[in-house]
Scaffold this motif. Structure first.
Motif, PDB file in Angstrom:
ATOM      1  N   ALA A  50       0.644  -0.875   0.170  1.00 37.51           N
ATOM      2  CA  ALA A  50      -0.163  -0.008  -0.169  1.00 37.51           C
ATOM      3  C   ALA A  50       0.611   1.802   0.268  1.00 37.51           C
ATOM      4  O   ALA A  50       0.398   2.417  -0.426  1.00 37.51           O
ATOM      5  N   LEU A  51       2.171   1.152   0.684  1.00 41.79           N
ATOM      6  CA  LEU A  51       2.952   2.339   0.814  1.00 41.79           C
ATOM      7  C   LEU A  51       4.577   2.138   0.045  1.00 41.79           C
ATOM      8  O   LEU A  51       4.926   0.814   1.466  1.00 41.79           O
ATOM      9  N   LYS A  52       5.075   2.559  -0.338  1.00 39.03           N
ATOM     10  CA  LYS A  52       6.509   2.231  -0.234  1.00 39.03           C
ATOM     11  C   LYS A  52       7.503   3.193  -0.060  1.00 39.03           C
ATOM     12  O   LYS A  52       7.536   4.252  -1.072  1.00 39.03           O
ATOM     13  N   ALA A  53       8.380   3.654   0.140  1.00 38.02           N
ATOM     14  CA  ALA A  53       9.571   4.165   0.728  1.00 38.02           C
ATOM     15  C   ALA A  53       8.374   5.669   0.900  1.00 38.02           C
ATOM     16  O   ALA A  53       9.610   6.288   0.099  1.00 38.02           O
ATOM     17  N   LEU A  54       8.304   6.283   1.557  1.00 36.33           N
ATOM     18  CA  LEU A  54       7.518   7.231   1.548  1.00 36.33           C
ATOM     19  C   LEU A  54       8.658   8.068   2.830  1.00 36.33           C
ATOM     20  O   LEU A  54       8.792   7.747   3.800  1.00 36.33           O
ATOM     21  N   ASP A  55       8.720   9.260   2.054  1.00 31.51           N
ATOM     22  CA  ASP A  55       9.590  10.814   2.594  1.00 31.51           C
ATOM     23  C   ASP A  55       9.063  11.588   2.237  1.00 31.51           C
ATOM     24  O   ASP A  55       8.648  12.063   1.700  1.00 31.51           O
ATOM     25  N   GLY A  68      -4.771  11.822  -3.943  1.00 31.82           N
ATOM     26  CA  GLY A  68      -3.925  10.397  -5.432  1.00 31.82           C
ATOM     27  C   GLY A  68      -5.553   8.972  -5.894  1.00 31.82           C
ATOM     28  O   GLY A  68      -6.346   9.837  -4.966  1.00 31.82           O
ATOM     29  N   PRO A  69      -5.814   8.675  -6.297  1.00 33.89           N
ATOM     30  CA  PRO A  69      -6.472   8.023  -6.494  1.00 33.89           C
ATOM     31  C   PRO A  69      -6.207   7.198  -5.739  1.00 33.89           C
ATOM     32  O   PRO A  69      -6.084   6.975  -4.779  1.00 33.89           O
ATOM     33  N   GLN A 239       0.092   4.481  -6.757  1.00 34.79           N
ATOM     34  CA  GLN A 239      -0.045   3.185  -6.654  1.00 34.79           C
ATOM     35  C   GLN A 239       0.720   2.467  -5.177  1.00 34.79           C
ATOM     36  O   GLN A 239       2.048   2.377  -5.063  1.00 34.79           O
ATOM     37  N   GLY A 240       0.620   4.051  -4.659  1.00 35.35           N
ATOM     38  CA  GLY A 240       1.295   4.346  -3.185  1.00 35.35           C
ATOM     39  C   GLY A 240       3.006   4.119  -3.081  1.00 35.35           C
ATOM     40  O   GLY A 240       3.138   4.381  -2.212  1.00 35.35           O
ATOM     41  N   GLU A 241       3.580   5.075  -3.893  1.00 38.68           N
ATOM     42  CA  GLU A 241       4.316   5.619  -4.172  1.00 38.68           C
ATOM     43  C   GLU A 241       3.939   7.299  -4.526  1.00 38.68           C
ATOM     44  O   GLU A 241       3.225   7.737  -4.798  1.00 38.68           O
ATOM     45  N   LEU A 242       4.979   7.953  -3.786  1.00 39.24           N
ATOM     46  CA  LEU A 242       5.044   9.442  -3.942  1.00 39.24           C
ATOM     47  C   LEU A 242       5.879   9.632  -5.582  1.00 39.24           C
ATOM     48  O   LEU A 242       6.409   9.620  -5.901  1.00 39.24           O
ATOM     49  N   LYS A 243       4.828  10.849  -6.366  1.00 36.95           N
ATOM     50  CA  LYS A 243       5.031  11.096  -7.434  1.00 36.95           C
ATOM     51  C   LYS A 243       5.302  12.231  -8.098  1.00 36.95           C
ATOM     52  O   LYS A 243       6.264  13.357  -8.296  1.00 36.95           O
ATOM     53  N   GLU A 244       4.825  13.086  -6.924  1.00 37.88           N
ATOM     54  CA  GLU A 244       5.107  14.675  -6.970  1.00 37.88           C
ATOM     55  C   GLU A 244       4.505  15.357  -5.682  1.00 37.88           C
ATOM     56  O   GLU A 244       3.997  14.912  -5.017  1.00 37.88           O
ATOM     57  N   ARG A 308       5.077   4.817 -16.926  1.00 38.79           N
ATOM     58  CA  ARG A 308       6.350   4.403 -16.426  1.00 38.79           C
ATOM     59  C   ARG A 308       6.326   3.850 -15.326  1.00 38.79           C
ATOM     60  O   ARG A 308       6.600   5.195 -14.021  1.00 38.79           O
ATOM     61  N   PRO A 309       5.857   3.028 -14.532  1.00 39.60           N
ATOM     62  CA  PRO A 309       5.865   2.821 -12.926  1.00 39.60           C
ATOM     63  C   PRO A 309       6.906   2.219 -12.562  1.00 39.60           C
ATOM     64  O   PRO A 309       8.245   2.108 -13.515  1.00 39.60           O
ATOM     65  N   GLY A 310       7.698   2.467 -10.875  1.00 46.26           N
ATOM     66  CA  GLY A 310       8.177   2.552 -10.840  1.00 46.26           C
ATOM     67  C   GLY A 310       8.928   3.430 -10.243  1.00 46.26           C
ATOM     68  O   GLY A 310      10.421   3.797  -9.891  1.00 46.26           O
ATOM     69  N   ARG A 311       9.351   4.738 -11.377  1.00 42.70           N
ATOM     70  CA  ARG A 311       9.316   5.951 -11.534  1.00 42.70           C
ATOM     71  C   ARG A 311       8.625   6.861 -11.388  1.00 42.70           C
ATOM     72  O   ARG A 311       7.812   7.674 -11.404  1.00 42.70           O
ATOM     73  N   ARG A 312       9.431   8.279 -10.445  1.00 46.94           N
ATOM     74  CA  ARG A 312       9.207   9.220 -10.155  1.00 46.94           C
ATOM     75  C   ARG A 312       9.418  10.342 -11.281  1.00 46.94           C
ATOM     76  O   ARG A 312       9.608  10.299 -12.150  1.00 46.94           O
TER      77      ARG A 312
END
Length: 317
Positions: A50-55, A68-69, A239-244, A308-312
């Motif tokens: 649900a959450l990936k390495a959030l800083d 987020g959606p 998708q659990g990642e910080l994008k912006e 491009r999943p996995g990339r900010r």
């Protein structure tokens, strides 16, 4: 000359002190480092990450938007900060304490997406009950209950049972409940859900008033126009990642365009560029970089993230 140059260059090259995670800073209210959460099934197998390495850092006195959606990790982040969930990895500090430390919750107000309030109590009884949970003295409790009911515009319905409340009215009393302990940090999950346009405007005004009082507000919302008008900074999760992450005005600025705003110009003058405005006796009211909308930015980031999943997502400055 060479000595002076050498001295200046040496000063410029002096290393800047970098703040370490968890280092005391009165201006940091929320801080996370590699915060992660994995939900597992009955046999302990990974079901959802649900959450990936959030800083993340939230500053004192700001209104911070978490966007987020559905399924992006917003609610999981909120629950981790409240200590309702334990992280699978990483760390979260809230008000200088570990998120799992329940003592910090005395200084936090929380409005969940769905307010679960006892429907047979009225507004006064509901707030009095929560005031008792914080061991507030009777007189302080009475004054606080009256103040909050007036603030959320429910004085006329203060003695009606909550089962008779509309969703919008329930949202208002839910906000009052979140503020009963005069918290330093307020977490709001979809605060304008169920409100009519007038109620939305009043809710936004109340959130801005909290900022003026020096409170820190973190809010989740799918109504991007509300966030755009209220928040100082935002974080977009997908998708659990910080994008912006950044200031709303900076993120929405269109860097490769310039716009002009003028009055008193003829139809012909409107077609001219900035240099001819004065020639046509016009008045330049505003110039600067135009902005996109938060909704367009949000959709762009989600689209690029899926491509491009996995990339900010990186955007031009």
């Amino acid at each position: 000359m060479s000595e002076e140059k050498s001295s200046t260059t040496g000063a410029d090259k002096m290393p800047q002190k970098t703040r370490r995670f968890g280092e005391d800073d009165a201006n940091i209210v929320i801080e996370t480092k590699n915060l992660s959460k994995v939900y597992r099934d009955f046999w302990g197998r990974q079901k959802v990450r649900a959450l990936k390495a959030l800083d993340l850092e939230v500053q004192k006195g700001e209104i911070f938007g978490l966007l987020g959606p559905n399924g992006s990790g917003k609610s999981t982040t909120m629950k981790l900060l409240l200590g309702l969930l334990f992280p699978s990895g990483g760390q979260a500090l809230v008000l200088g304490k570990e998120a799992s430390n329940v003592e910090k919750n005395e200084r936090i107000g929380y409005l969940p997406e769905e307010s679960y309030l006892y429907k047979f109590l009225n507004a006064e009884e509901t707030l009095d009950f929560y005031g008792r949970l914080f061991d507030m003295p009777a007189k302080v409790r009475r004054d606080r209950v009256k103040e909050l009911i007036e603030k959320v515009g429910l004085t006329w319905a203060r003695r009606r049972q909550l089962k008779e409340y509309s969703k919008g009215m329930t949202r208002r009393i839910g906000l009052a409940q979140a503020l009963i302990n005069d918290p330093d940090l307020i977490l709001l999950d979809e605060p304008t859900s169920g409100l009519d346009p007038i109620g939305v405007d009043e809710m936004k005004s109340m959130i801005m008033e909290l900022k003026e009082q020096g409170k820190t507000v973190v809010m989740c919302s799918h109504l991007l126009t509300d966030v755009q008008n209220v928040c100082d900074r935002i974080a977009i999760l997908h998708q659990g990642e910080l994008k912006e992450l950044g200031r709303v005005d900076s993120l929405l600025e269109v860097s490769d365009e310039i716009q002009f705003r003028a009055s008193g110009l003829s139809a012909d003058a409107e077609k001219e560029i900035q240099e001819v405005i004065e020639r046509h006796n016009g008045k330049l009211l505003e110039s600067g970089k135009p902005s996109t909308t938060l909704q367009d930015l949000f959709l762009e980031i989600v689209s690029e993230s899926e491509a491009r999943p996995g990339r900010r997502v990186t955007r031009k400055d």
